[in-house]
Design an enzyme around this catalytic site. Structure first.
Site, PDB file in Angstrom:
ATOM      1  N   HIS A 171       0.847  -1.211   0.000  1.00  0.00           N
ATOM      2  CA  HIS A 171       0.000   0.000   0.000  1.00  0.00           C
ATOM      3  C   HIS A 171       0.884   1.265   0.000  1.00  0.00           C
ATOM      4  CE1 HIS A 171      -3.086   2.790   1.335  1.00  0.00           C
ATOM      5  NE2 HIS A 171      -3.957   1.841   1.636  1.00  0.00           N
TER       6      HIS A 171
ATOM      7  N   GLU B  54      -0.748   1.430  -5.230  1.00  0.00           N
ATOM      8  CA  GLU B  54      -0.580   0.158  -4.529  1.00  0.00           C
ATOM      9  C   GLU B  54      -0.567  -1.014  -5.503  1.00  0.00           C
ATOM     10  OE1 GLU B  54      -3.843   0.052  -1.663  1.00  0.00           O
ATOM     11  OE2 GLU B  54      -3.918   2.239  -1.719  1.00  0.00           O
TER      12      GLU B  54
HETATM   13  O1  LIG Z   1      -7.371   4.001   6.599  1.00  0.00           O
HETATM   14  P1  LIG Z   1      -6.820   2.661   6.151  1.00  0.00           P
HETATM   15  O2  LIG Z   1      -7.468   1.499   6.837  1.00  0.00           O
HETATM   16  O3  LIG Z   1      -5.322   2.605   6.274  1.00  0.00           O
HETATM   17  O4  LIG Z   1      -7.144   2.532   4.616  1.00  0.00           O
HETATM   18  C1  LIG Z   1      -6.688   3.477   3.703  1.00  0.00           C
HETATM   19  C2  LIG Z   1      -7.216   3.199   2.300  1.00  0.00           C
HETATM   20  O5  LIG Z   1      -6.659   1.993   1.837  1.00  0.00           O
HETATM   21  C3  LIG Z   1      -6.977   1.637   0.481  1.00  0.00           C
HETATM   22  O6  LIG Z   1      -6.348   2.490  -0.413  1.00  0.00           O
HETATM   23  C4  LIG Z   1      -8.461   1.592   0.249  1.00  0.00           C
HETATM   24  O7  LIG Z   1      -8.745   1.465  -1.132  1.00  0.00           O
HETATM   25  C5  LIG Z   1      -9.140   2.813   0.806  1.00  0.00           C
HETATM   26  O8  LIG Z   1     -10.550   2.622   0.744  1.00  0.00           O
HETATM   27  C6  LIG Z   1      -8.720   3.089   2.233  1.00  0.00           C
HETATM   28  O9  LIG Z   1      -9.368   4.243   2.711  1.00  0.00           O
END
Ligand SMILES: O=P(O)(O)OC[C@H]1O[C@H](O)[C@H](O)[C@@H](O)[C@@H]1O
Length: 286
Positions: free
Chosen positions: A155, A261
């Site tokens: 990510h 990602e």
């Molecule tokens: O806030 P987190 O749990 O770290 O997730 C952060 C982000 O991760 C990914 O990119 C998903 O596609 C998003 O929908 C999410 O908001």
């Protein structure tokens, strides 16, 4: 030469510092097996790490490169994005080569993981830096007796100077799921503009990216992003409104980052007993 493990970076997190002979550097937290920083040789920091990130047991670090395993986002019954990013990993090795530096970290199943995901596994994260390149490789082995499936991602939070000046190329013709609109769509143009002039509150899963290279470009910087083994890619930026609701981000943090990602989400990866899978994301600063 062995790199050092420095105790107590942010609030007691163990961090492995890697330095290649040419000065390229990286820092990896054992908490989450989480790359925090990447500075290519002769260049500035390339990753975004939130100054408000919590570095606490059981919490996810905001920024760098979280390892998402065995569940992407809320697509299942496990905690959001799985458990790999919130558990302590062990350091297997860290060394400096002639032209690079490499660290290997490991996470195995434990009572805590088996309580919510009843499978035996071994994850290995290898981070290699040298020159203007970074390779992050995630390997998963099924060490148990029965098959399992998982979704996963590296990510990566890329630091950007000004989101308004950022574009991403290489996605044209791909189908994506827009997680904001909760709808599927087709990427028509090759160029995705972010920031005020383009898409704010960006949250898309592009399916079937496979080995297509992506290019992140801003004023005087270009980063080529390649992946191997991962099928999909996610682009994420929370934009100002969502960012304001994230306790571990400063209000303006969204304008300094873009997540690109490497992921496998659309088709979960299935491993029979004894089988392994490997995925890699490679970044090169041009
Ligand atoms: O806030 P987190 O749990 O770290 O997730 C952060 C982000 O991760 C990914 O990119 C998903 O596609 C998003 O929908 C999410 O908001």
């Amino acid at each position: 030469m062995t790199a050092t493990t420095s105790p107590a970076r942010p609030q007691g997190t163990d961090v492995v510092e890697l330095i290649a002979p040419d000065g390229a550097a990286a820092a990896i937290s054992l908490h989450g097996g989480h790359l925090l920083s990447w500075k290519p040789a002769g260049a500035a920091e390339q990753l975004y790490l939130s100054p408000r990130s919590e570095f606490a047991p059981g919490k996810a670090i905001r920024g760098g490169v979280p390892v998402i395993f065995p569940q992407f986002s809320d697509r299942g019954t496990l905690p959001r994005h799985g458990f790999a990013r919130t558990l302590p990993w062990e350091l297997v090795s860290s060394e400096q080569g002639k032209g690079d530096a490499l660290a290997v970290l490991r996470l195995r199943d434990s009572d805590a993981t088996r309580a919510i995901w009843p499978h035996a596994f071994e994850l290995e994260l290898s981070v290699r830096i040298g020159g203007r390149e970074l390779d992050i490789e995630l390997a998963c082995e099924n060490t148990g007796e029965t098959r399992f499936q998982f979704t996963t991602a590296l990510h990566t939070y890329l630091r950007v100077a000004d989101l308004d000046a950022v574009s991403v190329e290489g996605l044209s013709g791909l189908r994506y799921f827009d997680s904001v609109k909760q709808a599927e769509a087709l990427q028509r143009m090759d160029l995705l503009l972010t920031g005020e002039k383009g898409v704010l509150d960006l949250d898309r899963i592009y399916f079937g990216v496979k080995e297509r290279p992506l290019l992140l470009a801003e004023d005087r910087r270009q980063v080529v992003i390649r992946q191997l083994g991962f099928e999909d890619a996610v682009l994420w930026n929370p934009g100002p409104e969502r960012c304001a609701k994230l306790a571990d981000m400063p209000p303006e943090g969204w304008s300094e980052m873009l997540c690109v990602e490497a992921a496998s989400i659309g088709r979960p990866i299935e491993l029979q007993a004894g089988e392994s899978w490997v995925g890699r994301q490679s970044l090169a600063l041009l």
